[in-house]
Write an enzyme that holds these catalytic residues in place. Structure first.
Site, PDB file in Angstrom:
ATOM      1  N   LYS A 190       1.021 -11.379  -3.666  1.00  0.00           N
ATOM      2  CA  LYS A 190       0.536 -10.001  -3.693  1.00  0.00           C
ATOM      3  C   LYS A 190       1.260  -9.258  -4.800  1.00  0.00           C
ATOM      4  O   LYS A 190       2.484  -9.135  -4.789  1.00  0.00           O
ATOM      5  CB  LYS A 190       0.776  -9.314  -2.349  1.00  0.00           C
ATOM      6  CG  LYS A 190       0.256  -7.882  -2.302  1.00  0.00           C
ATOM      7  CD  LYS A 190       0.489  -7.258  -0.935  1.00  0.00           C
ATOM      8  CE  LYS A 190      -0.021  -5.827  -0.889  1.00  0.00           C
ATOM      9  NZ  LYS A 190       0.215  -5.204   0.432  1.00  0.00           N
ATOM     10  N   LYS A 215       6.523   0.024  -5.308  1.00  0.00           N
ATOM     11  CA  LYS A 215       6.675  -1.205  -4.532  1.00  0.00           C
ATOM     12  C   LYS A 215       7.071  -2.404  -5.402  1.00  0.00           C
ATOM     13  O   LYS A 215       6.929  -3.551  -4.988  1.00  0.00           O
ATOM     14  CB  LYS A 215       5.384  -1.493  -3.762  1.00  0.00           C
ATOM     15  CG  LYS A 215       4.986  -0.359  -2.818  1.00  0.00           C
ATOM     16  CD  LYS A 215       3.823  -0.738  -1.911  1.00  0.00           C
ATOM     17  CE  LYS A 215       3.494   0.391  -0.944  1.00  0.00           C
ATOM     18  NZ  LYS A 215       2.481   0.005   0.069  1.00  0.00           N
ATOM     19  N   GLU A 274       6.131 -18.528  -4.399  1.00  0.00           N
ATOM     20  CA  GLU A 274       5.894 -17.727  -3.190  1.00  0.00           C
ATOM     21  C   GLU A 274       4.974 -18.462  -2.217  1.00  0.00           C
ATOM     22  O   GLU A 274       5.206 -18.476  -1.005  1.00  0.00           O
ATOM     23  CB  GLU A 274       5.285 -16.374  -3.564  1.00  0.00           C
ATOM     24  CG  GLU A 274       6.241 -15.409  -4.238  1.00  0.00           C
ATOM     25  CD  GLU A 274       7.155 -14.700  -3.242  1.00  0.00           C
ATOM     26  OE1 GLU A 274       7.148 -15.054  -2.036  1.00  0.00           O
ATOM     27  OE2 GLU A 274       7.883 -13.783  -3.669  1.00  0.00           O
ATOM     28  N   LYS A 291      -3.781 -11.471  -4.085  1.00  0.00           N
ATOM     29  CA  LYS A 291      -4.233 -10.077  -4.074  1.00  0.00           C
ATOM     30  C   LYS A 291      -3.576  -9.351  -5.230  1.00  0.00           C
ATOM     31  O   LYS A 291      -2.367  -9.445  -5.386  1.00  0.00           O
ATOM     32  CB  LYS A 291      -3.857  -9.428  -2.740  1.00  0.00           C
ATOM     33  CG  LYS A 291      -4.312  -7.984  -2.592  1.00  0.00           C
ATOM     34  CD  LYS A 291      -3.871  -7.396  -1.254  1.00  0.00           C
ATOM     35  CE  LYS A 291      -4.342  -5.964  -1.114  1.00  0.00           C
ATOM     36  NZ  LYS A 291      -3.853  -5.341   0.137  1.00  0.00           N
ATOM     37  N   SER A 316      -9.639  -2.488  -3.094  1.00  0.00           N
ATOM     38  CA  SER A 316     -10.356  -1.213  -3.110  1.00  0.00           C
ATOM     39  C   SER A 316     -10.693  -0.740  -4.514  1.00  0.00           C
ATOM     40  O   SER A 316     -11.785  -0.211  -4.754  1.00  0.00           O
ATOM     41  CB  SER A 316      -9.519  -0.156  -2.385  1.00  0.00           C
ATOM     42  OG  SER A 316      -8.239  -0.024  -2.989  1.00  0.00           O
TER      43      SER A 316
END
Length: 330
Positions: free
Chosen positions: A202, A225, A241, A256, A282
């Site tokens: 992500k 973040k 990961e 993502k 989105s």
């Protein structure tokens, strides 16, 4: 070794493109409703539909209407819905305690959907940002997101979601070690069959803006973040990961965002050969929907082309807000 082909005119690749039936017959990938997960946003109330301005055509639904949407998904052949809450700001705290409230929006909706449409899969997000007054996926203290303290909260959240009947947990927080903690908790509380679809790769992406509007996190985030979500410049790190999450007990993995990271999808699938998903996030949805609404693109064709790209890159499934529209078309 590349396939051996005859020289022109003995070889004419256009022969296999000359009509629809032959193009369909030799197509290398296909797209079906069973490839889709439909993300649905929830809001408190009864018979409530709240449009999301930055996501044209997407609404927050009260639990009763989310149950109706779940029935629609099942009727369309969509196998799973993913639920995300719009949490009342009064319920958001620095410790994100609402995340493991058995009666919070996602847990309440999960119980209602499983009672009404038991054959439909329900996926819930494991992360604190919808419930955290600081807007982070983890617990913030002195400007730093605390990894190990967050794991304690995520464990409680995951167990509450499993107890509510969630079929798939989707840890999207990107804390180190979270998959192992959640898997061990599930095993020790007799939720051995609860699946984990890890948001393994992500990225700290600019494509998430409309989602933050949808869950009421816009304007609440203190800082950014980037200390826990991945750097968009990195690819080998994504493989590390994924390897870590699989070793800790993930059943499936996700990349993502989607279209800007198709190379990551392809590398993950080729390297690990495990069920691999992508999230058409989105911002991707909003760009297609807005351009379509303005007549700048053929929205339906671009929508199908973008989703087919995920399948071509090796994805087994796609989370997309277009899911019901696509399912009706195909």
């Amino acid at each position: 070794m590349p396939p051996i082909t005859a020289p022109f005119p003995l070889s004419r690749p256009r022969r296999l493109r000359q009509s629809g039936w032959i193009r369909d017959m030799v197509a290398e990938v296909s797209l079906s409703p069973s490839d889709l997960i439909w993300p649905i946003f929830l809001v408190d109330g009864q018979d409530m539909r709240v449009p999301i301005a930055s996501m044209p055509g997407v609404e927050r639904l009260s639990v009763d209407l989310a149950v109706e949407a779940a029935r629609e998904a099942a009727d369309l052949g969509i196998p799973c819905v993913a639920l995300f809450p719009y949490t009342d700001p009064a319920r958001k705290t620095p410790g994100a305690e609402e995340a493991w409230n058995p009666a919070n929006l996602v847990n309440t909706a999960t119980r209602a959907i499983k009672a009404a449409v038991p054959g439909l899969g329900v996926m819930l997000d494991v992360a604190l940002d919808p419930y955290n007054s600081d807007g982070h996926d983890g617990i913030l203290r002195d400007g730093m997101v605390l990894n190990d303290e967050t794991l304690v909260a995520l464990e409680r959240q995951a167990l509450a979601q499993a107890e509510a009947g969630a079929d798939i947990l989707g840890p999207s927080d990107m804390m180190d070690g979270r998959i192992g903690v959640i898997r061990q908790a599930l095993e020790s509380h007799e939720f051995q069959d609860t699946m984990i679809l890890s948001y393994a790769a992500k990225y700290a992406s600019a494509y998430y803006g409309p989602f933050r509007d949808a869950v009421g996190a816009t304007g609440m985030l203190k800082g950014d973040k980037k200390t826990y979500q991945m750097d968009p410049r990195n690819t080998d790190e994504a493989l590390r990961e994924v390897a870590i999450d699989l070793a800790e007990g993930a059943d499936m993995v996700m990349v993502k965002p989607g279209l800007a990271y198709l190379d990551i999808c392809a590398r993950v699938k080729e390297k690990f050969g495990v069920p691999t998903f992508a999230y058409q996030v989105s911002g991707e949805y909003a760009m297609i929907a807005a351009a379509g609404a303005n007549g700048w693109i053929d929205q339906d064709r671009v929508m199908l082309e973008s989703l087919t790209a995920f399948r071509r890159a090796g994805c087994d499934g796609i989370l997309t807000y277009f899911a019901p529209t696509v399912a009706r078309m195909i």
